[in-house]
Design an enzyme around this catalytic site. Structure first.
Site, PDB file in Angstrom:
ATOM      1  CG  HIS A   1      -1.799  -1.192   1.335  1.00  0.00           C
ATOM      2  ND1 HIS A   1      -2.886  -1.409   0.504  1.00  0.00           N
ATOM      3  CD2 HIS A   1      -1.756  -2.270   2.171  1.00  0.00           C
ATOM      4  CE1 HIS A   1      -3.476  -2.543   0.829  1.00  0.00           C
ATOM      5  NE2 HIS A   1      -2.802  -3.094   1.826  1.00  0.00           N
ATOM      6  CB  SER A   2       3.673   2.233  -2.194  1.00  0.00           C
ATOM      7  OG  SER A   2       3.019   2.322  -3.452  1.00  0.00           O
ATOM      8  CE  LYS A   3       1.183   5.702  -6.698  1.00  0.00           C
ATOM      9  NZ  LYS A   3       0.673   6.015  -8.052  1.00  0.00           N
ATOM     10  CG  ASN A   4      -2.479   4.009   3.586  1.00  0.00           C
ATOM     11  OD1 ASN A   4      -2.094   4.624   4.572  1.00  0.00           O
ATOM     12  ND2 ASN A   4      -3.657   3.437   3.518  1.00  0.00           N
TER      13      ASN A   4
ATOM     14  CG  ASP B   1       5.009   5.324  -8.511  1.00  0.00           C
ATOM     15  OD1 ASP B   1       5.479   6.123  -9.339  1.00  0.00           O
ATOM     16  OD2 ASP B   1       3.817   5.358  -8.128  1.00  0.00           O
TER      17      ASP B   1
END
Length: 327
Positions: free
Chosen positions: A111-114, A147
């Protein structure tokens, strides 16, 4: 690295054996809810016990595990993250905080964009007396490797660099990222942040936010660097914006060098030639410079704006024709 524990979708057994002394608090939607949310049974049960724990202001191992169950099913639940942070600090100890950092690192891979995860990590790291910054930067580099334009990772990196004054080490990282992808607008943004907040490498003294004004030598060095990157991809907007920003910092700005650069990529004798202009960004800046010259310059600016609207940037045709009409 600590692996993220996995729990069954129905964690009934865990709550049955661990909460005999604390009943759940089901969600109260009223007698006739208009549009009740159809939560999964396991999530609804975990949330019910979570309410009871929070109401009792309990900071325990079972409370920590309950937050993990809820977060796994709803990683964006900011209330649970805030409660989890409080639990970690109540159960504080260097090893406990490090375990939590390892846990969030494992969760971040999924969940890197949390946003909540990164804020939680920031709070944890800020409480450590001697954080392992080399490892932390390595973790961030790994996430950016997956990313390179992850907004949340970059925001966290900016905080880390500012909070621990890691300015000097950022230049080589940014150079490497732009070497890999000159169109990485996030890296360009970070370059500006480091230049204006922390200064060039080996600058002595405090690097408080907004306190550093680049010197003439700094700006000249950055201009040369930016021109090299523009040459690699003239239609890339990022270095053109960076060049504009550098010019705005100059104490004695001169449009002469900017105009020369723009003419290199949007020469006047090729305005009528199909594909004769290498960069619409160069033409836009050139038109703005012509505007400041007045007289014949304004006529050239009108011509350039019309060219942008009719041929080079038709998506914004209305805007460019409006710019021309205002002269």
């Amino acid at each position: 690295m600590v692996a993220v524990a996995t729990f069954p979708s129905d964690p009934t057994e865990f709550f049955k054996t661990s909460f005999s002394d604390l009943p759940p608090t089901p969600q109260n939607d009223g007698p006739n809810p208009l549009s009740a949310i159809a939560y999964a049974d396991g999530y609804a049960l975990a949330s019910s016990y979570l309410r009871s724990l929070m109401a009792a202001k309990e900071f325990s191992e079972r409370a920590l595990r309950t937050t993990e169950i809820v977060i796994q099913q709803n990683p964006a639940h900011y209330t649970v993250w805030a409660y989890r942070t409080d639990i970690i600090f109540k159960l504080s100890g260097p090893s406990r905080v490090q375990e939590e950092l390892d846990w969030t690192a494992a969760l971040g891979a999924k969940h890197s964009k949390n946003y909540q995860l990164w804020h939680h990590r920031q709070l944890l790291l800020s409480q450590q007396s001697s954080p392992d910054l080399k490892t932390e930067l390595g973790f961030i580099d790994k996430m950016l490797g997956e990313d390179a334009k992850n907004y949340h990772v970059w925001t966290y990196r900016q905080w880390l660099v500012r909070h621990f004054k890691l300015w000097d080490g950022e230049w080589s990282t940014i150079d490497a990222l732009l070497e890999s992808d000159v169109r990485n607008n996030s890296a360009w943004n970070m370059r500006w942040y480091v230049l204006t907040q922390g200064g060039m490498p080996a600058i002595e003294g405090e690097a408080a936010e907004g306190s550093y004004t680049p010197t003439k030598e700094d700006l000249e060095k950055e201009v040369d660097y930016t021109l090299e990157k523009i040459a690699l991809a003239p239609q890339n907007p990022s270095p053109w914006l960076y060049l504009r920003a550098l010019h705005s910092l100059s104490t004695s700005p001169s449009f002469a060098s900017l105009k020369e650069t723009c003419l290199r990529y949007a020469p006047l004798d090729k305005w009528d030639v199909e594909l004769g202009i290498e960069s619409s960004h160069a033409l836009q800046l050139l038109c703005e410079i012509f505007e400041t010259e007045g007289g014949e310059g304004k006529e050239k600016a009108k011509e350039g704006y019309r060219l942008l609207g009719e041929r080079l940037d038709a998506v914004r045709k209305g805007y460019w024709l409006w710019r021309a009409s205002e002269l």
